[in-house]
Design an enzyme around this catalytic site. Structure first.
Site, PDB file in Angstrom:
ATOM      1  CD  GLU A   1       1.304   2.988   5.849  1.00 40.06           C
ATOM      2  OE1 GLU A   1       0.982   3.801   6.736  1.00 40.06           O
ATOM      3  OE2 GLU A   1       1.752   3.332   4.748  1.00 40.06           O
TER       4      GLU A   1
ATOM      5  CG  HIS B   1       1.922   6.599   3.338  1.00 40.48           C
ATOM      6  ND1 HIS B   1       1.876   6.022   4.588  1.00 40.48           N
ATOM      7  CD2 HIS B   1       2.212   7.902   3.542  1.00 40.48           C
ATOM      8  CE1 HIS B   1       2.147   6.936   5.501  1.00 40.48           C
ATOM      9  NE2 HIS B   1       2.334   8.091   4.893  1.00 40.48           N
TER      10      HIS B   1
END
Lengths: 289, 387
Positions: free
Chosen positions: A210, A248
């Site tokens: 990611e 995150h």
């Protein structure tokens, strides 16, 4: 075969009497994982179901021979919990805890360089060798034992999605690892890729990255230079705006670095089969593997 | 978490990092009061918003008299300041920093950041101060000095000297610079900063070293032990829907698209946004309800998505793990019956207790569109918004 955990892995759960620790320790036991001990300071001598609880990790290791720790300790105390496991000589430490301050993790990382323990996470779903050992919080039924594919990912539920699609296609997994979504973590992509490359039962790898940092770029370079097994890749965050932390702590584009586009380009250049449409990842894997 | 320049400078002062004399002002009269205490002109008036590039946007001005201070402050307060970091909508200026003007001999760049790959705290400095440091890094990387510090050991004397000599400081300024750097590092660590940036750090003709600008961001994960820093938060600088979401521990980021979405897990949430775009529509938000979401959180998330007027359709994508599908379904039904569903909603569920979840949704009588998988979900939602 598998990497890092197997049916002989003996697990101590740090934070076993907490709500999450208890729930997931039971799930691991139900899956067949050898949960040999729990640790909660002040509750030594008690039992959680049939699992003996100790005050310290060192005590638990001495009494049970645990070689793997699963950590559910809350963020303010999690860094110390990891270092306690390191000091007790635990070989593999899996930290599920989300929200550990970055400075704490930087100290942990530097401390671990002086020791031989391996850390997976934090802020991760853990690791599972389907059919043999689950050390984490992932839903067990989506996995298919027997391999031949390894999965490594920075995410939790996104990994479940990937594993589910593999299983739907009839493709089993050797080991699935979530390395966590924090900016500073233990085991990285390259560590896992190296282990999968060396594992005779793993025939290919799915790597899920990611935005943020440059771990994917470094992994791509490793794959180009050192890996012979095929790799399918996916990167989340093509539509993420720069400068915003996408859930995150590590998922943030700063300036021109850490973009999904940059990672995809690096991976394609390295010969990785990059999947652009998550809805068709399973189909792509069926073709590649 | 970001804070304002004037707040950062308050913190700097406490750690003996020199800053220009000055104070914050909320009205033209207050700006004049502050200016009158600074002992001379010119003074500098700086708009306080959470974004860089203020100078180019007209948010930093010199004033040469009290009258001019009042005039400029009056113009700046209430203006919408657009910079390359604010986006086209800009930010409304609600406070000003009024500071003494200084006699600048040299402008430097100085920052401290945690480096994720090496797990070191890195000091970055450059003689090319006052400029866009990313452009400097790209065009002339040799002009940037980087010194890494092991956080277990902390800053040592030689670290400061390495930076000072790298900047070609003359002997009179080496000592005050090294002192400043030590203090800055101490502050960084004591308050769990994730970025401290001074651009420019100036050397005056009198050979003093001062932070002319100050930018600090803090590690959100450490706010539990930084209560005092938490009090610096300025809700005016944040999107109102994001403020509302943060009350319920929801990870929500407002975007400019038309498809609202609710997902569990950050990675899957990002991937869901991407797949919406791939199907020809645009995501209206990022929303990770998290692994431990309960029905109330789902309900609030749903309500917040619906309160964005741009949302023409919603995609709910849940991979049940810790968050069970039946809990999610209950939350959706509750939210829908309370707020009413005003746009089409596509639901894709998989994983733990998916059958119970589907039964709850079916029995609710709500007009929900169910999708068999992710591909199907994205196509259905794109059709709805006419993409």
């Amino acid at each position: 075969m598998s990497i890092f955990v197997n049916k002989d892995t003996k697990v101590v759960v740090q934070g076993i009497t907490g709500k999450e620790g208890q729930f997931h320790a039971r799930q691991c036991v139900a899956y067949g994982t050898r949960v040999v001990a729990g640790v909660t300071p002040g509750k030594g001598g008690q039992k959680m179901d049939d699992v003996p609880v100790f005050n310290t990790v060192a005590g638990a290791r001495k009494a049970t021979g645990a070689d793997c720790s699963l950590i559910f300790v809350p963020p303010p105390f999690a860094a110390a919990a990891i270092m306690e496991a390191v000091d007790a000589g635990i070989e593999l430490i899996v930290a599920i805890t989300e929200g550990i301050p970055v400075l704490d993790m930087m100290k942990v990382k530097n401390y671990m360089r002086l020791h031989r323990s391996r850390l997976i996470g934090p802020n991760c779903p853990g690791i599972i060798t389907p059919g043999a050992c689950k050390v984490g919080i992932m839903p067990a039924p989506i996995h298919k034992p027997g391999g031949p594919i390894g999965v490594v990912s920075r995410s939790g539920t996104l990994t479940y999605e990937v594993v589910h699609q593999l299983t739907q296609q009839g493709i089993g997994q050797t080991t699935c690892i979530g390395i966590g979504g924090d900016p500073v973590n233990g085991t990285n992509f390259i560590d896992c890729l190296q282990a999968f490359e060396a594992d005779p039962e793993t025939k290919g790898v799915v790597m899920v990255g990611e935005i943020g940092g440059n771990a994917e770029e470094e992994a791509a370079q490793f794959i180009a230079e050192k890996m012979r097994k095929p790799v399918v890749g996916f990167i989340a965050g093509l539509t993420a705006p720069p400068g915003r932390r996408m859930g995150h702590a590590g998922a943030i584009i700063s300036g021109n670095s850490g973009t999904a586009q940059g990672k995809i380009e690096a991976m394609e250049k390295a010969g990785i089969h990059v999947c652009k449409d998550l809805g068709r990842l399973g189909e792509l894997c069926a073709k590649v593997f | 978490m970001k804070i304002h320049e004037y707040q950062a400078k308050t913190l700097f002062s406490r750690y003996a990092v020199p800053v220009p004399e000055g104070a914050v002002a909320f009205s033209p009269a207050e700006a004049q009061q502050v200016a009158a205490t600074l002992g001379g002109f010119p003074v500098v008036i700086k708009a306080q918003i959470h974004a860089g590039g203020r100078g180019k946007g007209g948010g930093v001005k010199l004033a040469h008299s009290l009258e001019e201070v009042g005039h400029i402050a009056g113009e700046m307060l209430g203006m919408t300041l657009v910079t390359h970091q604010t986006g086209p909508e800009g930010r409304v200026v609600k406070k000003l920093l009024v500071e003494q003007g200084l006699d600048i001999a040299k402008e430097l760049y100085l920052s401290i950041v945690p480096d994720r790959a090496s797990a070191q705290i890195v000091i970055m400095a450059s003689e090319a101060g006052g400029m866009d440091i990313e452009a400097v890094a790209e065009q002339t990387p040799e002009k940037i000095i980087k010194v890494g510090i092991n956080p277990l050991v902390g800053i040592q004397g030689y670290h400061g000297l390495q930076v000072a000599h790298g900047l070609n400081l003359d002997s009179a300024t080496v000592k005050p610079f090294v002192q400043l750097l030590n203090n800055l590092y101490r502050m960084f660590v004591a308050h769990d900063a994730s970025l401290v940036e001074i651009n420019p750090l100036i050397i005056t003709r009198q050979k003093t070293v001062l932070a002319l600008d100050a930018k600090i961001t803090f590690d959100d994960n450490a706010l539990f032990r930084q209560k005092e820093i938490g009090a610096f938060r300025d809700l005016d600088e944040e999107n109102p829907l994001e403020v509302e979401a943060s009350k319920y521990n929801l990870n929500y980021i407002n975007l400019d698209g038309n498809v609202g979405n609710m997902v569990n897990g950050a990675g899957l949430a990002m991937a869901t946004m991407d797949i919406i775009k791939l199907a020809g529509a645009r995501p209206a938000n990022f929303l990770d309800v998290g692994g431990g979401a309960n029905a109330e959180m789902v309900e609030n998330g749903f309500r917040i998505i619906l309160s964005d007027p741009n949302v023409k359709g919603i995609l709910i994508n849940i991979f049940g793990g810790i968050l069970r599908c039946d809990v999610l379904a209950e939350g959706v039904v509750k939210a829908a019956s309370k707020t009413g569903i005003t746009v089409p909603v596509v639901v894709r569920m998989e994983g733990t207790n998916v059958e119970q979840g589907r039964q709850i949704l079916d029995a609710s009588g709500l007009n929900l569109i169910s999708a068999v998988d992710l591909k199907d979900a994205a196509q259905k939602v794109a059709e709805i918004v006419g993409a």
